[in-house]
Design an enzyme around this catalytic site. Structure first.
Site, PDB file in Angstrom:
ATOM      1  CG  ASN A 116      34.970  39.384  49.472  1.00  0.00           C
ATOM      2  OD1 ASN A 116      35.018  40.521  48.995  1.00  0.00           O
ATOM      3  ND2 ASN A 116      34.709  39.146  50.753  1.00  0.00           N
ATOM      4  CB  ILE A 132      33.621  32.580  44.988  1.00  0.00           C
ATOM      5  CG1 ILE A 132      34.483  32.369  43.740  1.00  0.00           C
ATOM      6  CG2 ILE A 132      32.966  33.956  44.945  1.00  0.00           C
ATOM      7  CD1 ILE A 132      33.679  32.140  42.493  1.00  0.00           C
ATOM      8  CB  CYS A 133      33.557  34.506  50.477  1.00  0.00           C
ATOM      9  SG  CYS A 133      32.538  34.817  51.916  1.00  0.00           S
ATOM     10  CG  LEU A 134      28.509  35.994  45.767  1.00  0.00           C
ATOM     11  CD1 LEU A 134      28.693  37.442  46.199  1.00  0.00           C
ATOM     12  CD2 LEU A 134      28.661  35.878  44.262  1.00  0.00           C
TER      13      LEU A 134
END
Lengths: 330, 194
Positions: free
Chosen positions: B79, B87-89
């Site tokens: 991620n 960042i994939c959040l």
């Protein structure tokens, strides 16, 4: 016939204070208006006593121009018949504090006379006025012995009228509250509070002659509501929105609210700390709320959509908060 | 305009329990809208023992808008972009709430390190590797941690130099080190055995 002539005598005595009496009867009418309102709600409770004396009392109130004091005089005289001079003193006493609760007068009667029917009556009327103070009997019998002058009566009347005027305003507030929420319990307790305050006013004239119970007064009953709180309570009903609700809301709100807004870290003022926009209980200041509402409108605490302020509870909370914010500035 | 009073307070709060949380935030410049956060790699993961730097850029609407965060340290994670550190959040995007803080966002990133979500990847290559060959993924991630996130231990170049001195070809040393996650002794064993 004896009864009637006696009561006429009593009435003559009272007409010495004619002007005072006129005003007093006005006050009586006003008092009866809200008392009858209360009685409608509390009648179930009163009838539990089984004495049944309450109904004739209220009937006489309506029929009699003099109001309570005279009505009770008639009733007592019819029950007891001829009485000694002590009773005359009692009568003059009734004339003056006829604004004071029925229970007190009948308690003093009970302490002076041992007639059973009178005691019954005292018991029932104690119940009818929902007064809970126990020691008032001795206190009023003391006062009766002291208080026999007409001048005293007049002073008396002024002090009580002031107190009553203040309380009428309060009662108006209370009526407003009732329209908003019909909670019997709240009202009853409110009434007993005002009764106790009245006792306080009467006794105070005897001691200090200017104020109700002082906070440090040794004779101040435990159950008396905090005078400081009452003073901070707004007396004019114009800007007042649901008095009891705001009061309760304040207590809850103050204990739970954070000191600063979690979003902007500014201090929360009283408006903010009583502002509860979301059922999840997340609090924030009005500025941040407005910013969020205009943006995506989701509560920062639970991410649920805020309700529309037009119909929703957000607006109610806002109104409450605003009306409450007026209080401490007085 | 960033709400600097809040940022100031957040910095104070965060640096109070720096020893417990292992999370620190420091201003990069003196205008408080550029910050550097550091998190430690979670124990029991390939990132254990690493210290990861995260670039924090506070937009004008903070805290009503999410802070922009990306890894300044290279990380091997489904991620997190192995190239850019993006960042994939969700809480850094549509699930941001003004009630969250820089510290809670960094904590969430730390949690992301220990619980990757390969079904919603940022770096497709890493995600594929995670799903198909977890062991290789773990080794690579460990190697990257060893190589880029450890300041105290000897650098990768130093280890490569040591092993190359023993007579192994440098390219082989590099791949072997990467395969075992940067551990010098494991790499030596592997080189000797095969």
């Amino acid at each position: 016939m004896d009864v009637i002539s006696n009561s006429k005598d009593a009435n003559k005595k009272k007409r010495v204070n004619r002007s005072a009496k006129l005003k007093q009867s006005k006050l009586d009418v006003r008092r009866e208006q809200w008392l009858s309102q209360v009685k409608n709600k509390g009648s179930k409770e009163e009838n539990k006593g089984g004495v049944g004396a309450k109904v004739p009392v209220s009937d006489m109130h309506e029929g009699n121009e003099g109001g309570r004091g005279v009505a009770i005089a008639k009733l007592v005289i019819s029950a007891v018949g001829e009485e000694n001079e002590n009773e005359g003193l009692l009568m003059s006493d009734w004339d003056s504090p006829s604004n004071s609760p029925t229970s007190n007068m009948s308690c003093s009667l009970a302490s002076n006379m041992s007639n059973r029917s009178v005691i019954n009556f005292a018991g029932s009327s104690c119940r009818s006025s929902t007064s809970s103070s126990g020691g008032c009997g001795c206190f009023y019998s003391d006062m009766t012995e002291e208080d026999d002058g007409d001048d005293g009566c007049l002073d008396d009347w002024e002090a009580i009228a002031d107190a009553l005027a203040a309380e009428d305003v309060k009662n108006e507030c209370e009526n407003k509250t009732d329209e908003n929420e019909n909670e019997n319990g709240v009202e009853m307790s409110f009434e007993s509070e005002t009764e106790r305050v009245k006792e306080g006013v009467v006794e105070d004239r005897e001691k200090v002659n200017c104020r109700a119970w002082r906070p440090d007064d040794a004779y101040r009953p435990q159950g008396l509501p905090n005078l400081l709180k009452q003073n901070s309570f707004p007396m004019n009903s114009d800007r007042h929105y649901g008095g009891g609700t705001v009061w309760g809301f304040k207590n809850v709100g103050m204990s739970l609210a954070p000191l600063t807004c979690p979003i902007c870290c500014e201090d929360l003022d009283l408006t903010d700390s009583s502002f509860l926009p979301c059922p999840c209980g997340y609090r924030l200041c009005l500025f941040c709320y407005k910013r969020i509402f205009e943006d995506n409108g989701r509560c920062p605490g639970c991410r649920k959509q805020y309700e529309q302020p037009d119909q929703g509870n957000a607006n109610a909370a806002l109104k409450l908060a605003r009306s409450y914010s007026m209080i401490p500035r007085r | 305009m960033v709400d600097f009073s809040r940022v100031q307070k957040e910095l104070q709060e965060c640096n109070k329990d720096i020893n417990v949380s292992g999370i620190s935030v420091n201003p990069k410049s003196d205008n408080l809208s550029n910050l550097i956060g550091t998190i430690t790699g979670p124990v029991g993961t390939p990132y254990e023992g690493g210290t990861f730097k995260i670039d924090i850029d506070l937009p004008g609407g903070y805290p009503f808008e999410p802070p922009k965060m990306k890894f300044a340290t290279k990380v091997w994670h489904p991620n997190i972009s192995s190239q850019s550190g993006a960042i994939c959040l969700d809480i850094l995007k549509d699930q941001w709430s003004p009630a969250l803080t820089i510290k809670t966002a960094l904590l969430s990133i730390q949690a992301l390190l220990s619980a990757p979500a390969p079904d919603d990847p940022q770096d497709a290559v890493v995600a594929q590797q995670y799903l198909k060959d977890y062991q290789t993924f773990a080794n690579t991630a460990r190697y990257w941690t060893e190589s880029f996130a450890k300041t105290s231990s000897a650098g990768v170049e130093e280890k490569v130099g040591k092993l190359a001195e023993m007579g192994f070809p440098e390219a082989l040393v590099r791949t072997t080190l990467e395969a075992v996650g940067g551990d010098e002794n494991l790499a030596l064993e592997k080189l000797l055995s095969g």
